[in-house]
Design a protein around this motif. Structure first.
Motif, PDB file in Angstrom:
ATOM      1  N   GLY A   1     -11.907  -7.384   2.981  1.00 12.22           N
ATOM      2  CA  GLY A   1     -13.125  -5.649   2.981  1.00 12.22           C
ATOM      3  C   GLY A   1     -13.718  -6.212   1.840  1.00 12.22           C
TER       4      GLY A   1
ATOM      5  N   ILE B   1     -11.373   6.519   1.851  1.00 12.70           N
ATOM      6  CA  ILE B   1     -10.559   5.815   2.729  1.00 12.70           C
ATOM      7  C   ILE B   1      -8.891   5.175   2.495  1.00 12.70           C
ATOM      8  CG2 ILE B   1     -10.533   2.546   3.653  1.00 12.70           C
ATOM      9  CD1 ILE B   1     -13.043   4.644   4.520  1.00 12.70           C
ATOM     10  N   ALA B   2      -8.510   5.445   1.720  1.00 18.31           N
ATOM     11  CA  ALA B   2      -6.701   5.376   0.402  1.00 18.31           C
ATOM     12  C   ALA B   2      -6.421   6.084   1.911  1.00 18.31           C
ATOM     13  CB  ALA B   2      -6.899   4.340  -0.626  1.00 18.31           C
TER      14      ALA B   2
ATOM     15  N   PHE C   1      -5.718  -0.384  -2.405  1.00 15.91           N
ATOM     16  CA  PHE C   1      -5.747  -1.864  -1.416  1.00 15.91           C
ATOM     17  C   PHE C   1      -6.606  -1.972  -2.699  1.00 15.91           C
ATOM     18  CE2 PHE C   1      -8.596   2.047  -0.030  1.00 15.91           C
ATOM     19  CZ  PHE C   1      -9.561   1.574   0.050  1.00 15.91           C
TER      20      PHE C   1
ATOM     21  N   ASP D   1     -13.373  12.407  -1.758  1.00 13.00           N
ATOM     22  CA  ASP D   1     -13.942  11.116  -3.609  1.00 13.00           C
ATOM     23  C   ASP D   1     -12.522  11.522  -4.295  1.00 13.00           C
ATOM     24  OD1 ASP D   1     -14.416  13.612  -5.208  1.00 13.00           O
ATOM     25  OD2 ASP D   1     -16.793  12.764  -5.265  1.00 13.00           O
TER      26      ASP D   1
ATOM     27  N   ILE E   1      -6.063   5.432   5.349  1.00  7.64           N
ATOM     28  CA  ILE E   1      -5.358   4.126   5.975  1.00  7.64           C
ATOM     29  C   ILE E   1      -3.584   4.535   5.199  1.00  7.64           C
ATOM     30  CG2 ILE E   1      -3.936   2.002   4.587  1.00  7.64           C
ATOM     31  CD1 ILE E   1      -6.882   1.401   3.886  1.00  7.64           C
ATOM     32  N   ARG E   2      -3.436   5.559   4.214  1.00  9.69           N
ATOM     33  CA  ARG E   2      -1.903   6.425   5.014  1.00  9.69           C
ATOM     34  C   ARG E   2      -2.111   6.786   5.497  1.00  9.69           C
ATOM     35  NH1 ARG E   2      -1.287  10.248  -0.690  1.00  9.69           N
ATOM     36  NH2 ARG E   2       1.018   9.871   0.200  1.00  9.69           N
TER      37      ARG E   2
ATOM     38  N   ASN F   1      -1.138   4.480   9.087  1.00 15.00           N
ATOM     39  CA  ASN F   1      -0.167   3.892   8.205  1.00 15.00           C
ATOM     40  C   ASN F   1       1.169   4.720   8.932  1.00 15.00           C
ATOM     41  OD1 ASN F   1      -1.174   1.538   7.085  1.00 15.00           O
ATOM     42  ND2 ASN F   1      -0.187   1.834   5.734  1.00 15.00           N
TER      43      ASN F   1
ATOM     44  N   ARG G   1      -8.044  -1.228  11.845  1.00  8.90           N
ATOM     45  CA  ARG G   1      -7.024  -0.125  11.531  1.00  8.90           C
ATOM     46  C   ARG G   1      -7.419   1.147  11.634  1.00  8.90           C
ATOM     47  NH1 ARG G   1      -2.266  -0.953  11.068  1.00  8.90           N
ATOM     48  NH2 ARG G   1      -2.343   0.208   9.550  1.00  8.90           N
TER      49      ARG G   1
ATOM     50  N   SER H   1     -13.278   4.661  -1.977  1.00  9.97           N
ATOM     51  CA  SER H   1     -12.733   4.421  -1.314  1.00  9.97           C
ATOM     52  C   SER H   1     -11.512   4.580  -1.586  1.00  9.97           C
ATOM     53  CB  SER H   1     -12.475   2.768  -2.349  1.00  9.97           C
ATOM     54  OG  SER H   1     -12.447   3.714  -3.762  1.00  9.97           O
ATOM     55  N   SER H   2     -11.378   5.902  -1.805  1.00  7.64           N
ATOM     56  CA  SER H   2      -9.978   6.423  -2.520  1.00  7.64           C
ATOM     57  C   SER H   2     -10.313   7.642  -1.325  1.00  7.64           C
ATOM     58  CB  SER H   2      -9.583   7.863  -3.967  1.00  7.64           C
ATOM     59  OG  SER H   2     -10.242   6.805  -5.027  1.00  7.64           O
TER      60      SER H   2
ATOM     61  N   ILE I   1     -14.705 -10.218   8.014  1.00  3.61           N
ATOM     62  CA  ILE I   1     -14.116  -9.638   6.756  1.00  3.61           C
ATOM     63  C   ILE I   1     -12.999  -8.446   7.501  1.00  3.61           C
ATOM     64  CG2 ILE I   1     -14.230  -7.264   4.999  1.00  3.61           C
ATOM     65  CD1 ILE I   1     -17.232  -8.523   5.147  1.00  3.61           C
ATOM     66  N   GLU I   2     -11.576  -9.271   6.743  1.00  6.06           N
ATOM     67  CA  GLU I   2     -10.298  -8.567   7.060  1.00  6.06           C
ATOM     68  C   GLU I   2      -9.741  -7.626   6.200  1.00  6.06           C
ATOM     69  OE1 GLU I   2      -7.874 -10.173   8.918  1.00  6.06           O
ATOM     70  OE2 GLU I   2      -9.544 -10.993  10.163  1.00  6.06           O
TER      71      GLU I   2
ATOM     72  N   PHE J   1       0.996  -1.275  -0.295  1.00  2.00           N
ATOM     73  CA  PHE J   1      -0.300   0.106   0.239  1.00  2.00           C
ATOM     74  C   PHE J   1       0.944   1.346  -0.083  1.00  2.00           C
ATOM     75  CE2 PHE J   1      -2.059   3.448   1.814  1.00  2.00           C
ATOM     76  CZ  PHE J   1      -3.283   3.396   1.320  1.00  2.00           C
TER      77      PHE J   1
ATOM     78  N   VAL K   1     -17.697  -2.309   6.577  1.00  2.00           N
ATOM     79  CA  VAL K   1     -17.769  -3.307   5.802  1.00  2.00           C
ATOM     80  C   VAL K   1     -16.395  -4.072   5.048  1.00  2.00           C
ATOM     81  CG1 VAL K   1     -20.437  -3.452   4.769  1.00  2.00           C
ATOM     82  CG2 VAL K   1     -18.499  -1.757   3.632  1.00  2.00           C
ATOM     83  N   LEU K   2     -15.746  -2.616   4.333  1.00  2.00           N
ATOM     84  CA  LEU K   2     -14.371  -2.946   4.387  1.00  2.00           C
ATOM     85  C   LEU K   2     -13.552  -3.493   5.733  1.00  2.00           C
ATOM     86  CD1 LEU K   2     -13.872   0.630   2.505  1.00  2.00           C
ATOM     87  CD2 LEU K   2     -14.023  -1.909   1.758  1.00  2.00           C
ATOM     88  N   GLY K   3     -13.908  -3.880   6.340  1.00  2.00           N
ATOM     89  CA  GLY K   3     -13.202  -4.973   7.210  1.00  2.00           C
ATOM     90  C   GLY K   3     -11.901  -3.954   8.144  1.00  2.00           C
ATOM     91  N   LEU K   4     -12.554  -2.751   7.817  1.00  2.00           N
ATOM     92  CA  LEU K   4     -11.208  -1.451   8.864  1.00  2.00           C
ATOM     93  C   LEU K   4     -11.329  -0.682  10.266  1.00  2.00           C
ATOM     94  CD1 LEU K   4     -10.647   0.472   5.194  1.00  2.00           C
ATOM     95  CD2 LEU K   4      -9.119  -0.841   6.525  1.00  2.00           C
TER      96      LEU K   4
END
Lengths: 515, 109
Positions: free
Chosen positions: A410, B69-70, A389, B32, B73-74, B77, B103, B66-67, A429-430, A383, B97-100
């Motif tokens: 996911g 969400i990315a 992702f 978005d 995530i950055r 991280n 994180r 999703s962008s 769901i991972e 990532f 639902v993304l399992g996040l």
């Protein structure tokens, strides 16, 4: 076309302006004519008002002569006064009878009437009436105008005759400050301006240019007055008005023409741009769709199962998306299906997607179970390198034993339709591939005969401004209690759930046990 | 950190508060793929900071794809710990639902 339009506007404007100019100039000329005619008429009235005076004086004198039986002393008193005041140059008393006319008395110079021998002709027409008789004695060096009056009494036989001298060369001066200072005029005896009948004029005759002419009663005759303006009677602005209208009008016509030209050019340019954009958009979209389909696999034949898939580009589908599906037959009676979605769009997302798809296939073909495949493939996508992702759902199907094993990173769990019911597979769901070091866990369970499995990507269920559960429920309700052939079901789902609002790409993969 | 296009509702914005005492980022608008381009500078500035606990206040964020969400995530991280605050139900469900959830922990609102 733009040029034609602007030229039309210019032409139209010019035509309009010429028309206005013409109207202005007609109005101006009409005004000038009207003013000229008015002034000439006024001059005429001033001149002819003298006639009444002369007539009454001569008539009075004639009546006195009649009453006093041509008493010379009373006649002399009258005539001397006028000769002295120079209003007449010659005054005489005449006895008029059927046999002719005889001069009875005379004051002042010899009358031209007598010296030219026209007396008998003239007096033959003179009758006892209220009329003033006029005779023009216009030939020769000293032209005169003669007047005669006879009392309106049948018994009278005496007429008084007087002559006025016309100015030398028949030229008169009009003071420029006078109300008629702006006029040149010529006065003629008679109803027409005949050169021989010219009485007097302020300028050389005949008067040229634009003239007005009036004829008025003058004793038993008429006088005709011809006038011309020495300057514009309607004023300077009126003269200039047509030219002002023309100049301003032309300027406006040209200006509007250029504005139309400019606007039309801009519009044509914008239209051209829009068409080009539309073409490029369609071309791009076409390329994207072609590429997407090239990246997606042909589905294998799986014994005992119906397998079908649909892919629909979203409304923003001018770029390739990262959605994919795959079905791999691992050995007879077993297959693995995959549905995934790489975040973002464009070529990078598509290549990541292709790489993931092939990596997953490779692990599947090696014989790894679905959870292991997810764990292994998670390490292939870093990532922090490309900030992407992927969500993946992967399932293994044991056709004969009606067994399903599913794991998700996911991704939405597939929908399981069996008999009258439709429900999403429940499972852990991972986090998505690339995000973390999850411990993928699979769920495994037995499915009823003839069950249908529907796996999909978010484009099918997500709407902006709507909670995701609403979309999932919409899908669930749409599939419940369906007995359609699999292909038809997928078509209906795609058209029912992605109509219009779908921004994102959508994938549906359907698998149905034939038994 | 400067606000970006706050007057235009559909655009996304990121705003840093209490940056000296710990970082609280407020996110707003619709985050978005289209709006993220305009946020690139703010995101890079955030990622250049020392990894400290980070909280993202999503009171004014209406949508995330999703962008978006990315990006989260950055941030997750990069920073030691991250906490999502005041996310609306739609955004909470996207994260779930993304399992996040592990994180991108959905903190107390």
């Amino acid at each position: 076309m733009p040029r034609a339009l602007s030229l039309t506007v210019v032409a139209g404007g010019l035509v309009l302006m010429f028309a206005l100019t013409w109207v202005a100039s007609v109005v101006y000329r009409h005004d000038n004519d009207r003013l000229l005619t008015q002034q000439v008429r006024q001059v005429g009235l001033t001149l002819t008002s003298d006639v009444a005076v002369i007539q009454s004086e001569l008539s009075d004198a004639a009546e006195v002569a009649n009453a006093t039986n041509a008493n010379p002393s009373s006649f002399d008193r009258f005539s001397n006064a006028h000769i002295a005041s120079k209003s007449f140059v010659s005054v005489s008393l005449w006895r008029v009878s059927a046999s002719g006319a005889t001069e009875v008395a005379h004051t002042g110079s010899t009358s031209r009437l007598e010296s030219t021998g026209e007396a008998s002709t003239f007096f033959a027409g003179v009758r006892p009436s209220a009329q003033l008789y006029v005779v023009g004695l216009l030939s020769g060096a000293n032209p005169r105008l003669g007047f005669a009056a006879m009392p309106a009494d049948e018994t009278s036989s005496l007429a008084v005759y007087a002559e006025v001298a016309l100015p030398a060369g028949r030229k008169v001066q009009v003071a420029s400050a006078s109300p008629y200072g702006d006029l040149n005029f010529a006065l003629y005896l008679g109803a027409k301006p005949e050169a021989t009948q010219l009485l007097e004029a302020t300028t050389a005759t005949p008067i040229g240019g634009h003239t007005a002419s009036v004829s008025m009663p003058f004793g038993n005759s008429q006088i005709t007055l011809v006038g011309a303006a020495t300057r514009d009677l309607a004023g300077g602005l009126s003269t200039a008005l047509p030219w002002i209208v023309l100049a301003v009008g032309c300027a406006i016509a040209l200006a509007s023409g250029s504005i139309v030209e400019y606007v039309a050019r801009r519009r044509a340019y914008a239209e051209g741009l829009a068409e080009e954009n539309e073409r490029l958009y369609l071309q791009q979209r076409d390329i994207a769709a072609t590429l997407q389909h090239a990246l997606l696999p042909a589905l294998p034949v799986v014994d005992g199962m119906d397998v079908a898939a649909r892919y629909a580009a979203g409304v923003s589908g001018i770029e390739v998306g990262g959605d994919w599906y795959d079905v791999v037959v691992t050995r007879p009676g077993r297959c693995v299906f995959v549905v995934g979605d790489v975040s973002g769009r464009g070529l990078h997302a598509a290549t990541t997607m292709a790489a993931l798809r092939h990596a997953i296939r490779a692990y599947v073909m090696q014989g790894d179970d679905v959870a292991t495949v997810l764990a292994k493939v998670g390490a292939t996508l870093t990532f922090d390198d490309d900030h992407r992702f992927a969500t993946v759902v992967i399932g293994e199907i044991d056709v004969a034993n009606h067994r399903l094993t599913v794991a998700s990173a996911g991704h939405f769990m597939p929908l399981l339709i069996a008999g009258e019911s439709a429900a999403f597979v429940e499972g852990h769901i991972e986090p998505p591939i690339g995000v973390g070091v999850g411990e993928p866990r699979a769920v495994s369970f037995e499915v009823p005969p003839n069950a249908t499995l529907v796996a999909f990507t978010d484009g099918l269920v997500e709407r902006r401004g709507e909670i995701i559960d609403t979309g999932l429920e919409r899908l669930r309700v749409a599939t419940a209690n369906t007995h359609q052939p699999l292909e038809d079901l997928l078509d209906d789902l795609m058209s029912a759930l992605t109509t219009g609002a779908g921004e994102d790409d959508a994938v549906i993969l359907g698998l149905r046990w034939q038994k | 950190m400067a606000e970006v296009d706050e007057d235009e509702q559909s655009r996304a914005w990121l705003e840093c508060r209490d940056c000296d005492t710990g970082i609280v980022v407020r996110a707003g608008g619709e985050m978005d793929v289209a709006s993220l381009e305009s946020l690139q500078r703010e995101i890079d500035e955030l990622l250049a900071r020392d990894p400290v606990p980070l909280a993202i206040d999503m009171t004014d964020l209406r949508f995330i794809d999703s962008s978006g969400i990315a990006v989260l995530i950055r941030l997750a991280n990069h920073f030691d710990a991250i906490e999502i605050r005041n996310a609306n139900p739609m955004i909470r469900r996207v994260i779930q639902v993304l399992g996040l959830e592990t994180r991108l922990p959905l903190g107390p609102d």
